[in-house]
Design a protein around this motif. Structure first.
Motif, PDB file in Angstrom:
ATOM      1  N   ALA A 251       0.932  -1.329  -0.059  1.00 23.45           N
ATOM      2  CA  ALA A 251       0.017  -0.036   0.089  1.00 23.45           C
ATOM      3  C   ALA A 251       0.891   1.191   0.039  1.00 23.45           C
ATOM      4  O   ALA A 251       1.531   1.401   0.980  1.00 23.45           O
ATOM      5  CB  ALA A 251      -1.042  -0.006   1.075  1.00 23.45           C
ATOM      6  N   LEU A 252       0.760   1.940  -0.896  1.00 28.70           N
ATOM      7  CA  LEU A 252       1.168   3.483  -0.875  1.00 28.70           C
ATOM      8  C   LEU A 252       0.475   4.640  -0.733  1.00 28.70           C
ATOM      9  O   LEU A 252      -0.897   4.750  -1.691  1.00 28.70           O
ATOM     10  CB  LEU A 252       2.044   3.563  -2.527  1.00 28.70           C
ATOM     11  CG  LEU A 252       2.465   4.871  -2.924  1.00 28.70           C
ATOM     12  CD1 LEU A 252       3.602   5.381  -1.992  1.00 28.70           C
ATOM     13  CD2 LEU A 252       3.091   4.829  -4.335  1.00 28.70           C
ATOM     14  N   GLY A 253       0.815   5.249  -0.028  1.00 25.86           N
ATOM     15  CA  GLY A 253      -0.186   6.323   0.459  1.00 25.86           C
ATOM     16  C   GLY A 253       0.588   7.851   0.690  1.00 25.86           C
ATOM     17  O   GLY A 253       1.577   7.780   1.204  1.00 25.86           O
ATOM     18  N   ARG A 254      -0.012   8.698   0.327  1.00 24.44           N
ATOM     19  CA  ARG A 254       0.420   9.993   0.568  1.00 24.44           C
ATOM     20  C   ARG A 254       0.248  10.618   1.930  1.00 24.44           C
ATOM     21  O   ARG A 254      -0.735  10.679   2.608  1.00 24.44           O
ATOM     22  CB  ARG A 254       0.129  11.387  -0.401  1.00 24.44           C
ATOM     23  CG  ARG A 254       0.676  12.579  -0.545  1.00 24.44           C
ATOM     24  CD  ARG A 254      -0.141  13.509  -1.581  1.00 24.44           C
ATOM     25  NE  ARG A 254       0.889  14.585  -1.782  1.00 24.44           N
ATOM     26  CZ  ARG A 254       0.696  15.434  -2.723  1.00 24.44           C
ATOM     27  NH1 ARG A 254      -0.366  15.303  -3.421  1.00 24.44           N
ATOM     28  NH2 ARG A 254       1.665  16.483  -2.817  1.00 24.44           N
ATOM     29  N   PHE A 255       1.104  10.719   2.757  1.00 24.00           N
ATOM     30  CA  PHE A 255       1.098  11.054   4.027  1.00 24.00           C
ATOM     31  C   PHE A 255       0.829  12.327   4.559  1.00 24.00           C
ATOM     32  O   PHE A 255      -0.299  12.744   5.337  1.00 24.00           O
ATOM     33  CB  PHE A 255       2.266  10.296   4.995  1.00 24.00           C
ATOM     34  CG  PHE A 255       1.709  10.388   6.636  1.00 24.00           C
ATOM     35  CD1 PHE A 255       1.017   9.242   7.019  1.00 24.00           C
ATOM     36  CD2 PHE A 255       2.278  11.005   7.513  1.00 24.00           C
ATOM     37  CE1 PHE A 255       0.923   8.959   8.316  1.00 24.00           C
ATOM     38  CE2 PHE A 255       2.280  10.761   8.740  1.00 24.00           C
ATOM     39  CZ  PHE A 255       1.385   9.959   9.222  1.00 24.00           C
ATOM     40  N   ASP A 256       1.723  13.237   4.372  1.00 25.96           N
ATOM     41  CA  ASP A 256       1.786  14.460   4.600  1.00 25.96           C
ATOM     42  C   ASP A 256       2.485  15.191   3.462  1.00 25.96           C
ATOM     43  O   ASP A 256       3.698  15.120   3.381  1.00 25.96           O
ATOM     44  CB  ASP A 256       2.304  14.909   5.976  1.00 25.96           C
ATOM     45  CG  ASP A 256       1.215  14.911   7.057  1.00 25.96           C
ATOM     46  OD1 ASP A 256       0.170  15.323   6.692  1.00 25.96           O
ATOM     47  OD2 ASP A 256       1.638  14.461   8.219  1.00 25.96           O
ATOM     48  N   ASN A 257       1.737  16.261   2.846  1.00 25.00           N
ATOM     49  CA  ASN A 257       2.401  17.119   1.741  1.00 25.00           C
ATOM     50  C   ASN A 257       2.997  16.279   0.655  1.00 25.00           C
ATOM     51  O   ASN A 257       2.660  15.436   0.039  1.00 25.00           O
ATOM     52  CB  ASN A 257       3.159  18.117   2.335  1.00 25.00           C
ATOM     53  CG  ASN A 257       2.493  19.133   3.137  1.00 25.00           C
ATOM     54  OD1 ASN A 257       1.083  19.345   2.762  1.00 25.00           O
ATOM     55  ND2 ASN A 257       2.963  19.744   4.309  1.00 25.00           N
ATOM     56  N   ASP A 258       4.584  16.086   0.907  1.00 29.87           N
ATOM     57  CA  ASP A 258       5.223  15.299  -0.090  1.00 29.87           C
ATOM     58  C   ASP A 258       5.948  13.952   0.629  1.00 29.87           C
ATOM     59  O   ASP A 258       6.638  13.671   0.151  1.00 29.87           O
ATOM     60  CB  ASP A 258       6.619  16.241  -0.612  1.00 29.87           C
ATOM     61  CG  ASP A 258       6.096  17.535  -1.259  1.00 29.87           C
ATOM     62  OD1 ASP A 258       5.052  17.432  -1.925  1.00 29.87           O
ATOM     63  OD2 ASP A 258       6.642  18.552  -1.056  1.00 29.87           O
ATOM     64  N   GLN A 259       5.447  13.973   1.887  1.00 32.76           N
ATOM     65  CA  GLN A 259       5.826  12.665   2.508  1.00 32.76           C
ATOM     66  C   GLN A 259       4.933  11.425   2.190  1.00 32.76           C
ATOM     67  O   GLN A 259       3.600  11.297   1.833  1.00 32.76           O
ATOM     68  CB  GLN A 259       5.826  12.900   3.894  1.00 32.76           C
ATOM     69  CG  GLN A 259       6.708  13.637   4.780  1.00 32.76           C
ATOM     70  CD  GLN A 259       6.829  13.735   6.089  1.00 32.76           C
ATOM     71  OE1 GLN A 259       5.823  13.330   6.917  1.00 32.76           O
ATOM     72  NE2 GLN A 259       7.996  14.159   6.667  1.00 32.76           N
ATOM     73  N   PHE A 260       5.684  10.222   1.976  1.00 32.76           N
ATOM     74  CA  PHE A 260       4.966   9.077   1.605  1.00 32.76           C
ATOM     75  C   PHE A 260       5.222   7.934   2.391  1.00 32.76           C
ATOM     76  O   PHE A 260       6.208   7.761   3.023  1.00 32.76           O
ATOM     77  CB  PHE A 260       5.306   8.570   0.014  1.00 32.76           C
ATOM     78  CG  PHE A 260       4.882   9.651  -0.982  1.00 32.76           C
ATOM     79  CD1 PHE A 260       3.842   9.625  -1.430  1.00 32.76           C
ATOM     80  CD2 PHE A 260       5.788  10.495  -1.121  1.00 32.76           C
ATOM     81  CE1 PHE A 260       3.397  10.599  -2.519  1.00 32.76           C
ATOM     82  CE2 PHE A 260       5.624  11.740  -2.259  1.00 32.76           C
ATOM     83  CZ  PHE A 260       4.267  11.528  -2.668  1.00 32.76           C
ATOM     84  N   LEU A 261       4.104   7.147   2.762  1.00 26.98           N
ATOM     85  CA  LEU A 261       4.160   6.074   3.546  1.00 26.98           C
ATOM     86  C   LEU A 261       3.741   4.842   2.828  1.00 26.98           C
ATOM     87  O   LEU A 261       2.707   4.760   2.160  1.00 26.98           O
ATOM     88  CB  LEU A 261       3.125   6.135   4.656  1.00 26.98           C
ATOM     89  CG  LEU A 261       3.060   5.038   5.885  1.00 26.98           C
ATOM     90  CD1 LEU A 261       4.464   4.965   6.474  1.00 26.98           C
ATOM     91  CD2 LEU A 261       2.023   5.200   6.711  1.00 26.98           C
ATOM     92  N   ILE A 262       4.680   3.880   2.903  1.00 29.18           N
ATOM     93  CA  ILE A 262       4.421   2.428   2.122  1.00 29.18           C
ATOM     94  C   ILE A 262       4.225   1.437   3.431  1.00 29.18           C
ATOM     95  O   ILE A 262       5.325   1.284   3.948  1.00 29.18           O
ATOM     96  CB  ILE A 262       5.551   2.337   0.958  1.00 29.18           C
ATOM     97  CG1 ILE A 262       5.601   3.492   0.147  1.00 29.18           C
ATOM     98  CG2 ILE A 262       5.267   0.936   0.294  1.00 29.18           C
ATOM     99  CD1 ILE A 262       6.911   3.241  -0.648  1.00 29.18           C
ATOM    100  N   VAL A 263       3.180   0.510   3.182  1.00 29.69           N
ATOM    101  CA  VAL A 263       2.962  -0.517   3.987  1.00 29.69           C
ATOM    102  C   VAL A 263       3.174  -1.741   3.174  1.00 29.69           C
ATOM    103  O   VAL A 263       2.807  -2.054   2.029  1.00 29.69           O
ATOM    104  CB  VAL A 263       1.685  -0.529   4.432  1.00 29.69           C
ATOM    105  CG1 VAL A 263       1.270  -1.923   5.227  1.00 29.69           C
ATOM    106  CG2 VAL A 263       1.305   0.707   5.104  1.00 29.69           C
TER     107      VAL A 263
END
Length: 348
Positions: A251-263
């Protein structure tokens, strides 16, 4: 993105079993059921519910009895008139018809109108046989009752179709609230939901799970220098490269502005480190051309894994990955750092 629609309560059809059967059954099968009832109820050779044309519907050759009957029925246009021709041989205009005077020698024909919800004519119920039939008032009433049953089925089918379309629209609307409109990734609430679900699944199955926190190094500077539109285009291409480096169910998601979180469910600390390195190299090897100048792009990545922190809950794991990302930024651009007990700022 790894989430299924069911992870967010977006079931394919949240309806009772009776409604599910209605939707599952093909329209042709519903009509065929009424035609069988008509044949049995009136003891005729065939019964058609026609919306204007039945020739070709059976899939048989034009010389088949069914197709001859269909061709004869099709010669009568849809009409509001209730028509009962008890014996076609005594009707001069029909007695010479090729399917009356010759094979299959049709002798009886009846037609009854079928109306839609708006009161307009939509179909006709047709009966055909090879011997004369005298239709009394009771049989005419039965034919009217069967036509009303067809009308109700058509109305129900229309309601079911409208309900299905509404369900599809609702699912699309719900999904839209979970997806970043620019990048097509999950948004922050959705990626956090994915993290919680995957942590629970992996814990129940005894598998590790890892997080990857990512921040493009040059994006903020590019946004100041070249504006939002151009920078967003670069970000879209970068996200595409990132997505190509992970598995379809990650799972790829936009976390905050230009930060990304990948699960990454099922990924150990060694696996997530390899994935992070693959992403770092992919971004670094694809420069962007801006105003005839080549611009190098890099990312910093922070990692956290449950095989290193087995007791961490989702919030703690995010915090650990975020701290690892800050350590990567302090170490300089184009850096990957993995959170490690006792050495949280150690660069990998």
């Amino acid at each position: 993105m790894s989430l299924n629609s069911t992870d967010f309560g977006l079931t394919t059809l949240q309806v009772n079993s009776g409604f599910s059967k209605i939707l599952a059954e093909k329209f042709e099968a519903k009509i065929a059921r009424f035609e069988r009832v008509g044949m049995g109820l009136f003891g005729v050779a065939n019964c058609f519910v026609t919306f204007g044309r039945v020739v070709g519907r059976s899939g048989l050759t034009e010389r088949s009895i069914t197709e001859m009957e269909a061709a004869f029925s099709d010669e009568f246009p849809l009409s509001d008139e209730v028509l009962v021709l008890s014996d076609l041989n005594v009707h001069g205009e029909f007695g010479q018809h090729r399917f009356v005077a010759g094979p299959p020698m049709i002798r009886f024909f009846a037609s009854f109108p079928v109306y839609g919800q708006d009161g307009k004519l939509v179909a006709c119920l047709r009966l055909l046989d090879y011997q004369p039939h005298i239709f009394d008032d009771e049989q005419r009433l039965l034919l009217a009752d069967l036509a009303i049953m067809v009308e109700r089925e058509l109305a129900l089918s229309a309601v079911c179709q409208n309900q299905l379309e509404l369900m599809k629209q609702n699912r699309r609307l719900k999904r839209d609230t979970l997806v970043d409109p620019l990048l097509g990734t999950w948004n922050k609430p959705a990626i956090i939901r994915s993290l919680r679900l995957e942590m629970e699944r992996c814990a129940n199955s005894g598998k590790p799970m890892s997080l990857l926190f990512l921040l493009p190094d040059q994006i903020a500077e590019l946004r100041v220098k070249h504006g939002m539109v151009l920078t967003d285009q670069i970000l879209v291409r970068m996200v595409s490269r990132i997505r190509s480096c992970i598995r379809p169910f990650d799972a790829l998601g936009r976390f905050d502005n230009d930060q990304f979180l990948i699960v990454l469910p099922g990924a150990s600390r060694l696996v997530v480190m390899a994935v992070a390195e693959r992403i770092r190299l992919s971004v670094m090897m694809h420069s962007e051309w801006i105003e005839n100048a080549e611009v190098s792009l890099t990312v910093c990545v922070g990692l956290a894994s449950t095989d290193v922190y087995p007791d961490a809950d989702p919030e703690i794991l995010i915090s650990l990955a975020e701290k690892a990302l800050l350590s990567a930024k302090r170490a300089g651009n184009n850096t990957v750092v993995q959170a490690t007990p006792g050495q949280p700022d150690m660069m990998i």
